[in-house]
Enzyme design. Structure first.
Site, short mmCIF file in Angstrom:
data_model
loop_
_atom_site.label_atom_id
_atom_site.label_comp_id
_atom_site.label_asym_id
_atom_site.label_seq_id
_atom_site.Cartn_x
_atom_site.Cartn_y
_atom_site.Cartn_z
N GLY A 162 97.18 32.03 -1.60
CA GLY A 162 96.79 30.65 -1.91
C GLY A 162 97.28 29.63 -0.91
N GLU B 157 102.49 36.75 -8.90
CA GLU B 157 102.62 35.58 -9.78
C GLU B 157 103.28 35.99 -11.09
OE1 GLU B 157 98.51 34.30 -9.53
OE2 GLU B 157 98.88 33.69 -7.45
N GLU C 23 100.04 42.41 -1.05
CA GLU C 23 99.82 40.96 -1.08
C GLU C 23 101.11 40.25 -0.69
OE1 GLU C 23 96.27 39.84 -3.72
OE2 GLU C 23 98.04 39.83 -4.98
N ASN D 258 90.14 38.59 -8.05
CA ASN D 258 91.11 38.21 -9.08
C ASN D 258 90.88 36.74 -9.39
OD1 ASN D 258 93.28 37.59 -10.67
ND2 ASN D 258 94.85 37.97 -9.08
N SER E 265 94.76 34.96 0.98
CA SER E 265 93.90 34.08 1.77
C SER E 265 92.83 34.84 2.56
CB SER E 265 94.75 33.21 2.71
OG SER E 265 95.62 32.38 1.95
N HIS F 248 101.15 41.77 -10.26
CA HIS F 248 100.83 40.69 -9.32
C HIS F 248 102.08 39.83 -9.10
CE1 HIS F 248 99.01 37.13 -7.57
NE2 HIS F 248 97.98 37.89 -7.28
N LYS G 111 92.11 34.92 -11.60
CA LYS G 111 93.30 34.24 -12.14
C LYS G 111 92.88 33.41 -13.35
CE LYS G 111 95.41 34.68 -7.64
NZ LYS G 111 96.31 34.17 -6.62
P1 13P Z 1 94.16 34.02 -2.52
O1 13P Z 1 93.00 34.82 -2.00
O2 13P Z 1 93.74 32.76 -3.23
O3 13P Z 1 95.20 33.78 -1.46
O4 13P Z 1 94.87 34.91 -3.66
C1 13P Z 1 95.20 36.22 -3.38
C2 13P Z 1 95.64 36.87 -4.64
O5 13P Z 1 96.67 36.55 -5.19
C3 13P Z 1 94.76 37.91 -5.21
O6 13P Z 1 95.40 38.62 -6.22
#
Ligand code: 13P
Length: 254
Positions: A174, A98, A168, A9, A213, A96, A11
């Site tokens: 992150g 976010e 997740e 992903n 992560s 997601h 982003k």
């Molecule tokens: P990270 O791997 O940067 O923690 O992000 C995970 C994520 O949100 C994947 O959709």
């Protein structure tokens, strides 16, 4: 066998030349791939068609990070499922954390997006997960049940036959703080159990990815768990070597 899916992903990162280089490096590094492991990249919308063309004939799939729940019309700035299909996507990430947190996507909206994706022949990757406060309040399973059942109620369990689920935990995204393999396994088993209550066939075949992560050095431990079928990778999907190290961990868990 369910096999592994290792999904990047991206982003809101990258731009033209960087994305092309990253995609080419992944393709070169992955080569013919490995049986039982599929790679997937989910770049930002404007790059989908071009990168999809690079991926053609390879063992790396293309997906989007979001879609509109609406089919067409006056929805300025939105992108429909049919458009994603048209530019070559096979997958789309739905719900997601976010987007749930920052764009106010409710579980009902997420369920509509999941249905829209299926309607266009896309494979949705449904994201679920709890915040740190929810985990500390021992609400993890309750939160995940709510997120899952909103979609199950909207589409029925049969609609899950082409879907993927990604667990997740919000506190691991992150932050560099990943769930331990056991913590992730516990939740994955719970998710599979919820599906099993509706259909054991679909539950057994469902790929449940872990995200938060994931790096080359912790992926192997996670993928060794019986109910972890791959990863949804954020930061580490932006560097070919890091992403390929995670893919290699999946291949050696084969
Ligand atoms: P990270 O791997 O940067 O923690 O992000 C995970 C994520 O949100 C994947 O959709």
């Amino acid at each position: 066998m369910r096999g592994y899916l290792v999904a990047g992903n991206w982003k809101m990162n990258g731009y033209g030349a960087v994305n092309t280089k990253l995609t080419r490096s992944i393709l070169e590094g992955w080569g013919a791939g490995a049986t039982q492991v599929r790679l997937l990249i989910c770049p930002p919308y404007p790059y989908l068609r071009e990168l999809g063309q690079l991926l053609e004939g390879s063992s790396v799939a293309l997906g989007a990070q979001n879609l509109s729940q609406h089919a067409s019309g006056a929805y300025t700035g939105e992108v429909s499922a049919a458009m994603l299909k048209d530019v070559g996507c096979e997958f789309v990430i739905v719900g997601h954390s976010e987007r749930r947190a920052m764009m106010g996507e409710t579980s009902a909206v997420v369920a509509d997006k999941f249905a829209a994706a299926l309607g266009a022949g896309l494979r949705p990757i449904l994201c679920v997960g709890e915040t740190l406060a929810e985990r500390e309040a021992k609400q993890t399973e309750t939160v995940i049940d709510e997120q899952l059942s909103a979609v199950l109620k909207r589409t029925g369990v049969d609609a899950f036959s082409t879907a993927v689920i990604a667990y997740e935990p919000v506190w691991a995204i992150g932050t560099g703080r990943t769930a331990s393999p056991q913590q992730a396994q516990d939740v994955h088993l719970h998710i599979r159990g919820r599906l099993k209550a509706h259909s054991s066939r679909i539950a057994e075949r469902m790929q449940i990815l872990y995200g938060g992560s994931v790096k080359g050095d912790n992926a192997g431990g996670l993928f060794a768990e019986p109910d972890i079928d791959g990863g949804l990778i954020g930061g580490a999907s932006l560097k070919a070597d890091d992403f390929l190290a995670i893919a290699a961990a999946a291949a050696s868990s084969d």
